[in-house]
Design an enzyme around this catalytic site. Structure first.
Site, short mmCIF file in Angstrom:
data_model
loop_
_atom_site.label_atom_id
_atom_site.label_comp_id
_atom_site.label_asym_id
_atom_site.label_seq_id
_atom_site.Cartn_x
_atom_site.Cartn_y
_atom_site.Cartn_z
N HIS A 1 -9.98 -6.28 -2.16
CA HIS A 1 -11.01 -6.27 -1.10
C HIS A 1 -12.18 -5.48 -1.67
CE1 HIS A 1 -8.31 -7.76 1.99
NE2 HIS A 1 -7.40 -6.90 1.57
N GLU B 1 -5.51 -10.62 -2.17
CA GLU B 1 -6.27 -10.55 -0.91
C GLU B 1 -7.78 -10.46 -1.14
OE1 GLU B 1 -4.86 -7.52 1.79
OE2 GLU B 1 -2.76 -7.82 1.23
N GLU C 1 0.80 -1.22 0.00
CA GLU C 1 0.00 0.00 0.00
C GLU C 1 0.84 1.28 0.00
OE1 GLU C 1 -2.90 -0.34 3.14
OE2 GLU C 1 -3.74 -2.17 2.31
#
Ligand code: XIL
Length: 385
Positions: A274, A302, A197
């Protein structure tokens, strides 16, 4: 798409054991002959037990054969790693959880166990117990380990963030951290999220404890340190909200392109994914392809698809469709090496903590019963719509 390095390693293992298989009987004949003259010992020489070595999406030579019809077996046919985040605590306390993880997934990402505050809660004091547990369970089940995450702003140890360290000390701590963690698991990690990130929502570079101390080259610096610590591991940059087109995706692409251009040792790009039931941004396949065109692997790292509770049949069906589309988009890109879910069961998912009122984001419910999303993923892997 099987990893040449891992293939080579797997075949070296196979050859080694073949040689042993020839030599051991010969040795026992020699011992037997010698034994007739010396004191007889009826016990056979203990031979080393071959260990299970994952070699790629398909299991290594001594690994348990995946259960037919499991996601793991289906994904091996597609030359794809099927992964899940794994909780060290659940692995040690919940045998049913451990059994489903072993049966269904060929790759495991430690959900929290390798994060910096977990492995080094106090400066210089390491706690490897959870990380070791996940790595050891994966080895025993012939699963490949994806390391997560060497540098993530949201996992900055308190002792590093409390303002007591100067810039040079922070730089030194970052280098030591990468060397310690990636070095400890050298040879046992297929790929690392080296940086997680790096971008703000608007695409600008996030300011972190280390960016302030190390300047704009901190990402390149981290990748070089990771390469030095584990030269065989694939090195990934991982991000969320960059699945389709958009300003953040474009900024992410420019960041990655810049790293590649500078010769920074980056091997792949991770797309967290996500999401909720709203449509994912368009052009995901094209987006994955432009990163792959830089010579990199891409990975779905993820995935979870959250619902607003309570669940209904319609919501679960829609959720299944989002999982299926996400996997299909990965399968449409040859460089897409893995499809990893962020936890496979609603029993332990992080989603209710992330967003109150949301949940049930996983492939299995809290009783470990497969949901429609599981069938959708299995169907996409086996090419049956
Ligand atoms: C989450 C874990 O699932 C939680 O258990 C933890 O409390 C916070 O982190 N992006 C990431 C993951 O890269 O590391 C995060 O995992 C979820 C968002």
């Amino acid at each position: 798409m099987l990893e040449p390095l891992h293939r080579a390693r797997a075949s070296a293992w196979a050859k080694g054991w073949a040689v042993l298989a020839v030599l051991l009987p010969l040795a026992s004949v020699v011992l037997l002959l010698a034994g007739t003259a010396a004191a007889p010992d009826p016990r056979p020489e203990p031979s080393p037990a071959p260990s299970c070595e994952p070699s790629g999406p398909a299991p290594g030579p001594y690994c348990p054969v995946p259960e037919p019809g499991s996601l793991r077996a289906l994904a091996a046919e597609r030359d794809l790693f099927i992964g899940s985040a794994a909780s060290a605590q659940a692995l040690s306390q919940d045998p049913k959880y451990a059994a489903v993880l072993a049966r269904e997934f060929s790759m495991v990402t430690p959900e929290d166990a390798m994060k910096w505050p977990r492995v080094e809660p106090q400066a210089g004091q390491y706690d490897w117990s959870d990380a070791d547990r996940v790595v050891e369970a994966a080895r025993a089940n012939g699963q490949t380990v994806y390391g997560h995450a060497l540098l993530w702003y949201a996992s900055t140890p308190a002792w590093l963030a409390d303002g007591s360290l100067g810039d040079a000390q922070i730089r030194e701590a970052v280098h030591r951290h990468i060397a310690e963690v990636a070095g400890r698991y050298r040879g046992r990690i297929w790929g690392w999220d080296v940086v997680n990130e790096p971008l703000e929502a608007d695409g600008s570079l996030r300011r972190t404890a280390w960016s302030k101390a190390m300047g704009p080259d901190w990402i390149a610096d981290a990748f070089r340190a990771a390469r030095a610590a584990d030269p065989q591991a694939k090195l990934f940059l991982n991000e969320f909200g960059v699945d389709g087109d958009g300003a953040k995706s474009d900024a992410f692409y420019e960041l990655v392109r810049g790293l590649v251009k500078k010769g920074v040792p980056i091997d792949g790009v991770g797309f967290q994914s996500h999401v909720d039931l709203t449509p994912v941004p368009g052009h995901r396949v094209e987006n994955l392809r432009r990163f792959a065109a830089l010579g990199l692997d891409v990975a779905i790292t993820e995935v979870d698809v959250r619902l607003i509770l309570p669940p209904t049949a319609a919501k679960l069906k829609k959720q299944a469709e989002v999982y299926r589309r996400t996997l299909q988009d990965c399968l449409a890109v040859p460089e897409c090496v893995s499809f990893t879910v962020w936890g496979f069961t609603d029993r332990y998912s992080w989603i209710p903590n992330l967003q109150s009122g949301a949940g049930m984001a996983c492939l299995f419910d809290a009783e470990l019963v497969p949901k429609p999303a599981y069938a959708a993923v299995a169907g996409a892997l086996s090419r049956t719509p």
